[in-house]
Each structure stands twice: as C-alpha cells, then as structure tokens.
Motif scaffolding. Structure first.
Motif: not given
Length: 891
Positions: A210-211, A218-219, A252-253, A318-320
């Motif tokens: 998941l991470a 995000v990318e 995708l989750d 640093l961006l979730s």
C-alpha cells in the motif's frame, strides 16, 4: 418602439404564420399600441415562468436542459422570451393555432425531405430493427457526429474569423501565428493522447504494498496535474468540448482510488483552462479573449509554482496522498472557477463585449463568496483593458479602432454625400450602429449615450477639426456602475455641446432654416412669390417636357434679385426641381417606404397624363455637410410636399382672381339673361373663399404656430438628437395638419382644386369669346388719330357704334349661352364643387373626432362660419350612423 417598427414586425409575424385574409395587420397594430405596457422581467418572474413551461411541456427535461444551455451561452433577452412563452401557455386558442401551424410546417418539411435525395442507406421497410441494433446505430451516428465536429473545429473557426476580420480591415491584414504553432501539439500544455511517461515496463501496481502504491500514485498525480499522463493514471481522448476524463489502473487499492478520484477534477480543470488559454491566445479571437487568456496564464503560472514545490516535497519523501489533497485544496476552487469561465466562453462563442458581460455576471453571482468574486474581478479587470481602450478613443475623440469587431459600436461604409440624394439614406442612423451582443451588461444602460457621444465627435472630426475631450480620464472596470455613468456623462455633455455649437454658431443652422427654408418652401416671402409667379406664369403652363430648366433658373434669379429675398445670404442655394410625378404620387411613394407596396409603387410606370409645369414644379435646396444631417433628403422631401401643396393653392387663387378681373369687365354689358352669369360669379366667390381660407389655415394656424414651437425647442436643445427630433416633429405635424399624410383627404382636396381650375378655364374661354376688350379698343377714339383730337361729330358717331356693339355682343352672349348650354355647365361645376366640399368637410369631421385631430376642425369652422353646410353635414352623419353595423364587444 415606433409605429413603423410595430407595423413591420406585425407584418413579418403574419407572414411567418402564413395568415392571409382576415382583418389584416392594422387591427393588431391598433391593439398593440393601445395595450402595450412597459414590463421588466425580474429573476423571480423568470424563474416562475420557467417552472410553468416545464410543467406544461411534454418533455420538461429537454426544455430545462436547453434553457441551461442558452443561459450558459449568456443569451440576451432569454428571460423575457421565457416569460412571453409562459403567457402563451395560458392562451388555449393561440396554442391551438401554433400547434396547427407547426404541424403544417412539419408536413411541408417532410415532403421536401422526401423529394430530395439522401446518401444514407436505410434498412428496408420490411425488416425491423431490434432495440439493441437501434441503440448501437444511434451510438455510431453520435460518435461520427462528435468526431466530425471535433476534427477541424478550431482551424475552421480561426479561418472564418480571420476572413471576416480581413474583409473588414482591408489593407491591414490581421497578424497570425505561424502554422507550426498549431502543428506541434507538444507545445500545448495539455495531455498528448497515445504517449506515456516512460518506455519502461510498468510494474503491476496491485502487486505492490500500500505504501508503495501511494508513493507511485502521488508521483503520477503530480504529472497528471500539469497535463502529462502517468503510468497508472491516463487521460482519455476528448470528444467535442467535453470535460477531460481519466482512466485509473483497475488494480489500484480502493482507498487510494477514492482519494485520487477527488483530486482528478483539478487535473480536468487544468486541462480545460490550458486548452482555453492556447486557443484564445490566437489573434483571431480578439483582444478581450487574448487579455483574459493572458490573465489566466498568470494564475496558471502560480499553480505551476505550487506543483513544483509539491514535487520538491515528493522527492524528499515528505508528500503523502493526504498531504497532496490538503495542499491542493485552495487551488481546486480557483481552477474550478477558471474552467467554468472557460467553458462558458467557449459555449457562448463569446468575443469582446459578450465575454465581458459573462465575466461581469459571474462576478456578481459570486457576491457571497469573497474569494471567488475577487478572482472574477481580477479576470474582468484584465480582460476589460483592451475594450476600454477602444471605448476611450470613441467617447473622447470619436474614433473607432476595432480590428476584431469586439466593440459595441460598429462602423458601416456609408457616404455622407448621399444624404442629399437618397430619401431612404439613413447615414445618421446607420453609419454607426450598436451591436447588441457586444454591449457589456454593465454598460447596457449607457449604450445609447456611448453611441451618441462618439457620433457627435466624429461629425466634427469629419469637418476637419480635431477634438479631444478635456475631461478625458482612464476608464477602469469596477462593480460600481456610478463610476462609468459619471465619466460617460461628462464625455457626452462635452460632445453634445461641441457639435451643437458648431452647427448653430459656425454653420448657422437656425439662419438656414428661418431665412431660407421657411421663406422659400413655406412661402413666407410674399413679394418674392408675386414676382416669381408673374415672371414664370406662361412658362409653367407648358407641359413639363417642354419647359427649359435654365430659363426657369434665370427667372428665379431675377425674382430673387428684385425682391426682399436679395438680402438672404443663402439665396444661391435655392434651385429649381421639376418632379417626375404629381403630389399625390409622391405622397404615396413616401408612405409606401418600408412596406410591401414599396417595390410595386417604385417600379410602376409614370402616369400617362402629361404633367404641367405647375403640377411638377418644386424648389430644391443645396445643403452642405454637416447641415445635411438635419436638412437631409428626407426633410427636404417633406418641405417639397408642403411647398407643392401651397404653391398649387396659390396658383388656383391667382386664376380665380383673374376670372374676377375678367368678370368685372363683363358686368358693364346688359345681358338679357344674367341669371346664369350671377351664378358663375357666386360660384367663383365660393371657390375663392375656400382656397383663401385653406391657405390661411395652413399658413397661420398650422405652420406659423408650429414654427414658433420649433424655434423655442431649438433654443432649448442640448444635443443634435434633440434638434433632429424637434425638426422631424415639426415637419410631421405640418404634413399631418395640412392633410398630406392622409391620401383620402388629399385626393378629395385635389378634386376640389381640379374643379376650380376647370371652372377658371371655362370662364376665361367664355370671356375671350366675347372679345370685349379687343372690340372696345377698336372703337375707342379717346386718344384721337393722326389728324388730331376727335371732333364732336366723331364722338357722337363713336357713342352710336358703342351702343350698337354692346347690343350685338349681349345678343351674341345670350345666343352662346343658349347654344352651348353654358348655364348647365355652371350648374354642373356648382354641383361638383359642393359635393366634393361636403365630402371633405364630412371626412374632416370624422377624422377630427375619431383620431382626435382637433386642429382640422378649424377648417370646418372657417368654411362653415355661417352654418351653411351644417344641416347637410348632420344629415350625412345620421345616414352614416344608420348604415354602420352594430359594434361587437371585444373579449
């Protein structure tokens, strides 16, 4: 709305509805004029009208969808039209008629479609299509239509706009971007369908923890937010002008997919705004759209800075996804508003003033949302700068510099010289006109003043004087309309004063009207007309084809020099004009303008009867620019009609006076049957009384008081439009009160004049047949002979001869009377004159009562001063009331 405009619209409506026969347009026009009331459509009334139509409609969803579509296009007068339609839904009779009319039109269209060949291959009528096949065919047709409309719309639109602008600005081609700008899609900051970020093999995202999924998504999102496809998030191809849609990896989750779905509208808005900026940056879409696109580009740059900062955070780990959702929140609302504006401008195909109207309305609609209103205010201010530059040049200098047709005032190629030649020429009304769709809604109330301000200054500029408003100040967009009103009012007042002073003082407009136009066309200069008619009497009796115009011009010049008109500084502008048709034909041609009968009357052959010089004679006047704005061909034609009317009356009066002089000579002979001669004297006096009273009425009860009102109004006029209005009103009132706007009254009056002329000719022939003057001159010896003064014997012989001659002439006159039936002729003249006069008085009585034209009653009072015709008029009125059918009540 003017009476002529109502008449035109009613005729057009009847033509569209194919209404033939019946009572005609006049009945509906009268009803409209009596029942029209001003109504302002409010938001509440428009909403209730929309609800009423939706309830009435068989397909309310389609109606509401269409309404929203037109509303998004900022369609003018939409709410007023909806309110009118809601009123029609309450009228069952009208609805039934419209449905029947629509059915007939549909049948005609179907017949036309059947007769024309088509290129579609339809299934045979024997085979039936299943619902599935029908739905599939519909989708295919829809996709074909969408793809065909989306293939070359922008290129085609640019070409159409470019051709239109180059046609308007001949000699100054509009600049265009080079073709490679449009041929290289990579230059556009939008998605490139069919490309991907990398050629590397994409790792199935469902196999990742998941991470890792979140990090990769995000990318991808950071790329998608700037118009680049990611590995797992890709943009779908656009169909027409739809919003951008995206495809997500199905593996995708779900939790990530939900959050991504919330962020993707930002990318869709960015795509719409980017496409709008690239499209509207082209020169073809005008300066306002270009300025709006530039302002949006500035905001997009700030957005790109934000994305760059987020990319920096993402590289540092640093961006979730939650942080991205948090950071993107403020921008989401901004891009949503920008995309909404871009879509509305695209749908409405807005340019120039219409774009500003849309932006202004959006700004007002966001009154409760300060952030959104501030954003719209910024965009509107930026977009309005080029528009206000055009506005400032127009209201401060009278110049239009509008290469892209964005301004509310449009210039037409008209020549001011034609004002003196063409009755239909509308230079003042049509050289510069207001384009309704280009009026920004915040300037709607001031549109007429903006138009007039520039027109006033432009007239002065065309006279070779450079004018610049001394109170000129930059116009800046604001939500407070008072700022525009004050600035435009100042410019308007200056322009009005400049042009009015120019016409009144430098060009001496009032002097031209009072010293020339009034003296000559309204026959105010008595001694001049006596001289002129004495000099030209024999020439004007000839047929118009035999008259030598140069001879008349020479006689006019002589009459001007011999009378008090010699002091007129503008006398050289007066010219002779021999008209090709009589007064009644001229009147009918003028009344037929802008009606269905216009072409028929203009193309009709001239009358077979040969006009005499008197019937065709008129004055003309040379008017130079800019006075021709006021004394134009339309005004001069009206002056000519008044002049021809009075000039012919003056001619008839002179003829009757000549008969009176001849009759004075005939009175000294003792005719045995003088009864018929006395009847002729009485009829002559009645005719003279009629003509003189008509002249007195026209000159002293119509023209003179109306002229004093005109002079008073001209002194109080504050602008040139007031001068035009007062001058036109003066002419209209004179024509109406002189019976020149009513063909029925004018025809009766012409018959009366014809009877008078025929009577004078008959009397002149009779007097000449007696040859009294010639015989008396032969017999007189008062002045003696070559041998000296007459002797007593010669005087006695002369007296005997005179006595014998008088006896013979009296017997000759009696025999002439007996053989030619002269008494019957006089009686017939008397009967015809009385019949036509009674008919005229009766019609005047009817018009003055029904149309409230009380001034015409003065004619009746003057002609029937002793009640001679009263009894007969009352009898005719009683007969008319008995014959009239009973009036039905109008529901």
């Amino acid at each position: 709305m003017s009476e002529f405009r109502i008449h035109h619209d009613v005729n057009e409506l009847l033509s569209l509805l194919r209404v033939h026969g019946g009572e005609g347009a006049e009945v509906y026009i009268e009803l409209l004029q009596k029942n029209r009331t001003p109504y302002v459509t409010t938001t509440v009334s428009a909403h209730s009208a929309k609800v009423k139509i939706a309830e009435f409609s068989r397909t309310p969803e389609d109606f509401l969808k269409k309404y929203d579509e037109l509303k998004s296009k900022n369609t003018r007068h939409l709410d007023s039209l909806v309110y009118l339609l809601s009123k029609l839904t309450e009228d069952k009779e009208t609805l039934h008629y419209l449905q029947q009319n629509a059915k007939e039109r549909a049948e005609l269209a179907a017949n036309a479609a059947t007769s024309s060949s088509t290129s579609f291959s339809m299934p045979s009528s024997t085979s039936k299509m299943s619902l599935q096949e029908l739905e599939e065919l519909r989708k295919q047709l829809g996709s074909v239509t969408a793809s065909s409309s989306a293939q070359q719309p922008l290129e085609l639109t640019r070409k159409i706009l470019r051709d239109k602008q180059n046609k308007k600005n001949s000699g100054q081609p509009i600049p265009v971007f080079p073709s490679w700008v449009y041929e290289r899609p990579a230059l556009i900051g939008d998605f490139l369908i069919g490309t991907s970020l990398s050629t590397d093999t994409t790792v199935p995202i469902g196999t990742l923890p998941l991470a890792s999924q979140e990090s990769m998504v995000v990318e991808d999102l950071l790329y998608v937010l700037i118009g680049v496809d990611g590995r797992y998030i890709t943009a779908q191809a656009l169909v027409g002008r739809q919003h951008r849609a995206f495809s997500l990896d199905p593996n995708l989750d779900l939790s990530i997919k939900e959050l991504v779905t919330r962020i993707l509208p930002v990318a869709a808005s960015y795509s719409a705004v980017t496409r709008f900026i690239e499209e509207k940056s082209s020169f073809e879409y005008g300066q306002v759209n270009h300025a709006l696109a530039a302002a949006m580009r500035t905001l997009i740059k700030e957005y790109m800075i934000l994305i760059t900062q987020l990319e920096h955070l993402q590289r540092q780990g640093l961006l979730s996804l939650q942080k991205l959702w948090f950071y993107i929140q403020p921008t989401m609302r901004t891009l949503e508003i920008l995309a909404s504006l871009a879509t509305s401008v695209d749908k409405g195909e807005c340019m120039g003033g219409s774009t500003l109207s849309l932006l202004h309305d959006k700004t007002f609609n966001y009154t409760g949302d300060s952030q959104a209103q501030e954003l719209c205010l910024y965009l509107t201010k930026a977009a309005s700068v080029p528009y206000f530059e055009i506005l400032e040049k127009w209201i401060y200098r009278g110049i239009i510099n509008d290469p892209y047709s964005e301004f509310m005032v449009e210039e037409h190629e008209l020549q001011k010289e034609k004002i003196q030649e063409d009755y239909n020429d509308k230079y003042w009304d049509q050289r510069y006109t207001v384009v309704q769709q280009q009026i920004p809604s915040f300037l709607q109330k001031m549109a007429d003043k903006i138009l007039s301000t520039g027109k006033y200054l432009n007239v002065v500029r065309e006279c070779g004087r450079d004018v610049t408003c001394p109170v000129a100040k930059e116009v800046i967009y604001t939500l407070k309309e008072r700022a525009y009103v004050e600035q435009i009012e100042k410019a308007y007042n200056y322009a009005s004063k400049v042009l009015l002073d120019f016409l009144m003082e430098e060009k001496e407009l009032v002097a031209h009207l009072s010293r020339s136009i009034k003296h000559y066309f309204l026959m105010d200069q008595g001694d001049f007309f006596v001289h002129f008619m004495d000099l030209t009497e024999e020439e004007l009796k000839k047929p118009v084809d035999d008259i030598i115009t140069t001879r008349l011009e020479a006689l006019l010049e002589l009459a001007l020099r011999m009378s008090t008109a010699n002091t007129d500084p503008f006398k050289d502008d007066l010219k002779i004009d021999l008209m090709p048709h009589d007064l009644i034909t001229q009147l009918l041609r003028v009344l037929a303008i802008e009606t269905k009968q216009e072409k028929a009357i203009i193309s009709a052959e001239p009358t077979e009867l040969t006009l005499s010089g008197l019937e065709a004679f008129s004055f003309d006047y040379i008017v130079k620019w800019p006075l021709s704005l006021i004394i134009n061909r339309k005004a001069l034609t009206r002056y000519q009609m008044l002049f021809r009317h009075m000039f012919y009356c003056k001619h008839v009066e002179r003829q009757l006076c000549n008969v009176w002089i001849s009759n004075k000579t005939a009175k000294q002979f003792s005719l045995h049957s003088a009864k018929w001669f006395a009847g002729a004297f009485t009829l002559r006096q009645r005719m003279l009384n009629f003509v003189q009273n008509i002249q007195y009425y026209m000159m002293f009860e119509v023209m003179e008081p109306t002229w004093h009102i005109l002079e008073k109004n001209l002194k109080l006029a504050s602008n040139i439009d007031d001068v035009l209005s007062h001058h036109t009103s003066f002419l209209d009132n004179c024509l109406k009160d002189c019976m020149l706007t009513n063909p029925e009254l004018l025809k009766i009056f012409s018959k009366l004049m014809s009877v008078c002329v025929m009577f004078t000719n008959c009397m002149q022939r009779f007097t000449q047949s007696m040859k009294l003057d010639r015989e008396m001159e032969k017999l007189t010896l008062e002045h003696g002979t070559m041998l000296g003064p007459p002797t007593e014997e010669e005087r006695a012989e002369e007296a005997a001869k005179k006595k014998l001659t008088n006896k013979l002439l009296a017997e000759h006159a009696d025999s002439l009377h007996l053989t030619s039936g002269f008494e019957a002729t006089i009686n017939k003249f008397d009967s015809n004159f009385s019949t036509h006069l009674l008919d005229l008085l009766d019609k005047l009585s009817v018009y003055s009562t029904n149309d409230c034209e009380h001034s015409m009653l003065n004619i009746i009072y003057r002609l029937d001063f002793n009640g001679f015709y009263t009894e007969r008029l009352e009898h005719m009125s009683a007969e008319r009331s008995q014959k009239a059918p009973p009036r039905l009540a109008v529901p």
